[in-house]
Design a protein around this motif. Structure first.
Motif, PDB file in Angstrom:
ATOM      1  N   PRO A  31       0.832  -1.204   0.000  1.00 46.36           N
ATOM      2  CA  PRO A  31       0.000   0.000   0.000  1.00 46.36           C
ATOM      3  C   PRO A  31       0.867   1.254   0.000  1.00 46.36           C
ATOM      4  CG  PRO A  31      -0.813  -1.581   1.609  1.00 46.36           C
ATOM      5  CD  PRO A  31       0.522  -2.096   1.115  1.00 46.36           C
ATOM      6  N   PHE A  32       0.374   2.278  -0.689  1.00 46.15           N
ATOM      7  CA  PHE A  32       1.102   3.547  -0.719  1.00 46.15           C
ATOM      8  C   PHE A  32       0.112   4.696  -0.772  1.00 46.15           C
ATOM      9  CE2 PHE A  32       0.567   2.546  -5.201  1.00 46.15           C
ATOM     10  CZ  PHE A  32       0.302   3.768  -5.799  1.00 46.15           C
ATOM     11  N   GLY A  33       0.586   5.853  -0.351  1.00 44.53           N
ATOM     12  CA  GLY A  33      -0.247   7.049  -0.359  1.00 44.53           C
ATOM     13  C   GLY A  33       0.403   8.154  -1.153  1.00 44.53           C
ATOM     14  N   GLU A  48       4.753   2.919   7.609  1.00 46.26           N
ATOM     15  CA  GLU A  48       5.857   2.089   8.095  1.00 46.26           C
ATOM     16  C   GLU A  48       5.337   0.762   8.601  1.00 46.26           C
ATOM     17  OE1 GLU A  48       7.779   4.214  11.203  1.00 46.26           O
ATOM     18  OE2 GLU A  48       8.361   5.877   9.923  1.00 46.26           O
ATOM     19  N   PHE A  49       6.223  -0.215   8.588  1.00 45.58           N
ATOM     20  CA  PHE A  49       5.946  -1.479   9.247  1.00 45.58           C
ATOM     21  C   PHE A  49       6.606  -1.397  10.607  1.00 45.58           C
ATOM     22  CE2 PHE A  49       7.333  -5.937  10.118  1.00 45.58           C
ATOM     23  CZ  PHE A  49       6.084  -6.379  10.510  1.00 45.58           C
ATOM     24  N   SER A  50       5.795  -1.388  11.659  1.00 37.87           N
ATOM     25  CA  SER A  50       6.334  -1.163  12.998  1.00 37.87           C
ATOM     26  C   SER A  50       6.886  -2.421  13.648  1.00 37.87           C
ATOM     27  CB  SER A  50       5.258  -0.559  13.904  1.00 37.87           C
ATOM     28  OG  SER A  50       4.230  -1.508  14.124  1.00 37.87           O
ATOM     29  N   ALA A  51       6.626  -3.570  13.049  1.00 36.17           N
ATOM     30  CA  ALA A  51       7.077  -4.855  13.597  1.00 36.17           C
ATOM     31  C   ALA A  51       6.447  -5.156  14.947  1.00 36.17           C
ATOM     32  CB  ALA A  51       8.603  -4.918  13.682  1.00 36.17           C
ATOM     33  N   PRO A  64       2.159  -7.381   7.832  1.00 37.26           N
ATOM     34  CA  PRO A  64       2.977  -6.230   7.453  1.00 37.26           C
ATOM     35  C   PRO A  64       2.238  -5.319   6.460  1.00 37.26           C
ATOM     36  CG  PRO A  64       4.242  -8.248   7.227  1.00 37.26           C
ATOM     37  CD  PRO A  64       2.839  -8.643   7.559  1.00 37.26           C
ATOM     38  N   VAL A  65       1.453  -5.913   5.567  1.00 38.11           N
ATOM     39  CA  VAL A  65       0.715  -5.122   4.581  1.00 38.11           C
ATOM     40  C   VAL A  65      -0.326  -4.252   5.281  1.00 38.11           C
ATOM     41  CG1 VAL A  65      -0.831  -5.235   2.587  1.00 38.11           C
ATOM     42  CG2 VAL A  65       1.124  -6.775   2.730  1.00 38.11           C
ATOM     43  N   LEU A  66      -1.067  -4.813   6.226  1.00 35.92           N
ATOM     44  CA  LEU A  66      -2.061  -4.021   6.964  1.00 35.92           C
ATOM     45  C   LEU A  66      -1.389  -2.941   7.800  1.00 35.92           C
ATOM     46  CD1 LEU A  66      -4.685  -6.664   8.127  1.00 35.92           C
ATOM     47  CD2 LEU A  66      -4.982  -4.837   6.445  1.00 35.92           C
ATOM     48  N   ASP A  67      -0.257  -3.268   8.378  1.00 36.47           N
ATOM     49  CA  ASP A  67       0.485  -2.297   9.178  1.00 36.47           C
ATOM     50  C   ASP A  67       0.889  -1.099   8.316  1.00 36.47           C
ATOM     51  OD1 ASP A  67       1.518  -1.415  11.579  1.00 36.47           O
ATOM     52  OD2 ASP A  67       3.372  -2.546  11.415  1.00 36.47           O
ATOM     53  N   VAL A  68       1.411  -1.362   7.120  1.00 38.69           N
ATOM     54  CA  VAL A  68       1.793  -0.283   6.204  1.00 38.69           C
ATOM     55  C   VAL A  68       0.551   0.496   5.777  1.00 38.69           C
ATOM     56  CG1 VAL A  68       2.748   0.237   3.913  1.00 38.69           C
ATOM     57  CG2 VAL A  68       3.900  -1.407   5.398  1.00 38.69           C
ATOM     58  N   TYR A  69      -0.540  -0.200   5.494  1.00 39.34           N
ATOM     59  CA  TYR A  69      -1.785   0.454   5.072  1.00 39.34           C
ATOM     60  C   TYR A  69      -2.263   1.450   6.133  1.00 39.34           C
ATOM     61  CZ  TYR A  69      -6.538   1.136   3.418  1.00 39.34           C
ATOM     62  OH  TYR A  69      -7.705   1.712   2.975  1.00 39.34           O
ATOM     63  N   TRP A  70      -2.395   0.982   7.378  1.00 33.11           N
ATOM     64  CA  TRP A  70      -2.939   1.849   8.427  1.00 33.11           C
ATOM     65  C   TRP A  70      -1.989   2.977   8.802  1.00 33.11           C
ATOM     66  CZ3 TRP A  70      -7.751   2.035   8.357  1.00 33.11           C
ATOM     67  CH2 TRP A  70      -8.517   0.906   8.133  1.00 33.11           C
ATOM     68  N   ALA A  73      -2.417   5.528   6.108  1.00 39.48           N
ATOM     69  CA  ALA A  73      -3.677   6.256   6.306  1.00 39.48           C
ATOM     70  C   ALA A  73      -3.507   7.346   7.367  1.00 39.48           C
ATOM     71  CB  ALA A  73      -4.791   5.291   6.702  1.00 39.48           C
ATOM     72  N   GLU A  74      -2.814   7.021   8.451  1.00 38.27           N
ATOM     73  CA  GLU A  74      -2.558   8.017   9.501  1.00 38.27           C
ATOM     74  C   GLU A  74      -1.684   9.159   8.979  1.00 38.27           C
ATOM     75  OE1 GLU A  74      -0.873   5.807  12.729  1.00 38.27           O
ATOM     76  OE2 GLU A  74      -2.752   4.745  13.134  1.00 38.27           O
ATOM     77  N   ALA A  75      -0.677   8.828   8.179  1.00 38.91           N
ATOM     78  CA  ALA A  75       0.203   9.858   7.606  1.00 38.91           C
ATOM     79  C   ALA A  75      -0.577  10.760   6.644  1.00 38.91           C
ATOM     80  CB  ALA A  75       1.390   9.204   6.904  1.00 38.91           C
ATOM     81  N   LEU A  76      -1.505  10.198   5.878  1.00 42.00           N
ATOM     82  CA  LEU A  76      -2.330  11.000   4.982  1.00 42.00           C
ATOM     83  C   LEU A  76      -3.240  11.946   5.772  1.00 42.00           C
ATOM     84  CD1 LEU A  76      -3.247   8.333   2.294  1.00 42.00           C
ATOM     85  CD2 LEU A  76      -2.019  10.474   1.872  1.00 42.00           C
ATOM     86  N   THR A  77      -3.799  11.458   6.863  1.00 44.09           N
ATOM     87  CA  THR A  77      -4.654  12.303   7.707  1.00 44.09           C
ATOM     88  C   THR A  77      -3.856  13.487   8.253  1.00 44.09           C
ATOM     89  OG1 THR A  77      -6.047  10.412   8.273  1.00 44.09           O
ATOM     90  CG2 THR A  77      -6.158  12.317   9.738  1.00 44.09           C
ATOM     91  N   ARG A  78      -2.625  13.225   8.691  1.00 48.12           N
ATOM     92  CA  ARG A  78      -1.767  14.314   9.184  1.00 48.12           C
ATOM     93  C   ARG A  78      -1.437  15.298   8.064  1.00 48.12           C
ATOM     94  NH1 ARG A  78       0.585   9.961  11.814  1.00 48.12           N
ATOM     95  NH2 ARG A  78       2.292   9.889  10.309  1.00 48.12           N
ATOM     96  N   ALA A  79      -1.118  14.785   6.879  1.00 45.11           N
ATOM     97  CA  ALA A  79      -0.772  15.651   5.752  1.00 45.11           C
ATOM     98  C   ALA A  79      -1.945  16.558   5.366  1.00 45.11           C
ATOM     99  CB  ALA A  79      -0.332  14.816   4.548  1.00 45.11           C
TER     100      ALA A  79
END
Length: 152
Positions: A31-33, A48-51, A64-70, A73-79
């Motif tokens: 996933p990417f934004g 990011e993948f927080s592990a 890992p894919v869901l972690d990157v997705y969410w 999404a949080e980074a897009l909300t901040r932007a």
């Protein structure tokens, strides 16, 4: 591409083209934004993948894919909250829900937003039967969704 075109259309075309390239080259993508600014410039937004495992439930391994997705999404909300963003998109490879009656189930899901507009757009895809072309994109299917990036 026309610089005066609707930012949401420009962002959709750009991001789907990028995702298609990744699928053709690698067979998949994380996933990417991406956002388009009010002055028409594209910028990638990364998650990011927080592990960290077991955040969903103690006995469920976090993908890992869901972690990157969410996190994207949080980074897009901040932007979007910081201002200057005309539209935002979050893309992920998905299995298209059966109730959408897509011609194939493999798809690119584009969660795309601008102030007052929020859609999930599914772009079904399948390998081309013809030599020389590797991926066929079918007609997009749009579904309304609540705002996530441009919060009121």
């Amino acid at each position: 591409m026309n610089q005066t075109a609707d930012p949401i259309d420009r962002l959709f075309e750009f991001t789907v083209s990028f995702a298609k390239g990744r699928l053709e080259e690698d067979g998949d993508f994380y996933p990417f934004g991406m956002v388009i600014s009010t002055d028409g410039k594209f910028s990638a937004v990364h998650g990011e993948f927080s592990a960290v495992q077991g955040e969903v439930a103690p006995d469920v391994e976090q993908s890992p894919v869901l972690d990157v997705y969410w996190s994207t999404a949080e980074a897009l909300t901040r932007a979007c909250a910081d201002g200057g963003v005309a539209a935002a998109a979050l893309l992920a490879p998905v299995t298209i829900p059966a109730e959408l009656n897509a011609p194939v189930r493999s798809g690119i899901r584009v969660h795309i937003e601008a102030p007052g507009i929020a859609r999930l757009i599914y772009v079904p895809y399948a390998p081309y039967a013809d030599a020389g072309r590797t991926l066929e994109l079918h007609e997009p299917l749009a579904v309304e969704t609540p705002d996530a990036f441009f919060k009121a």
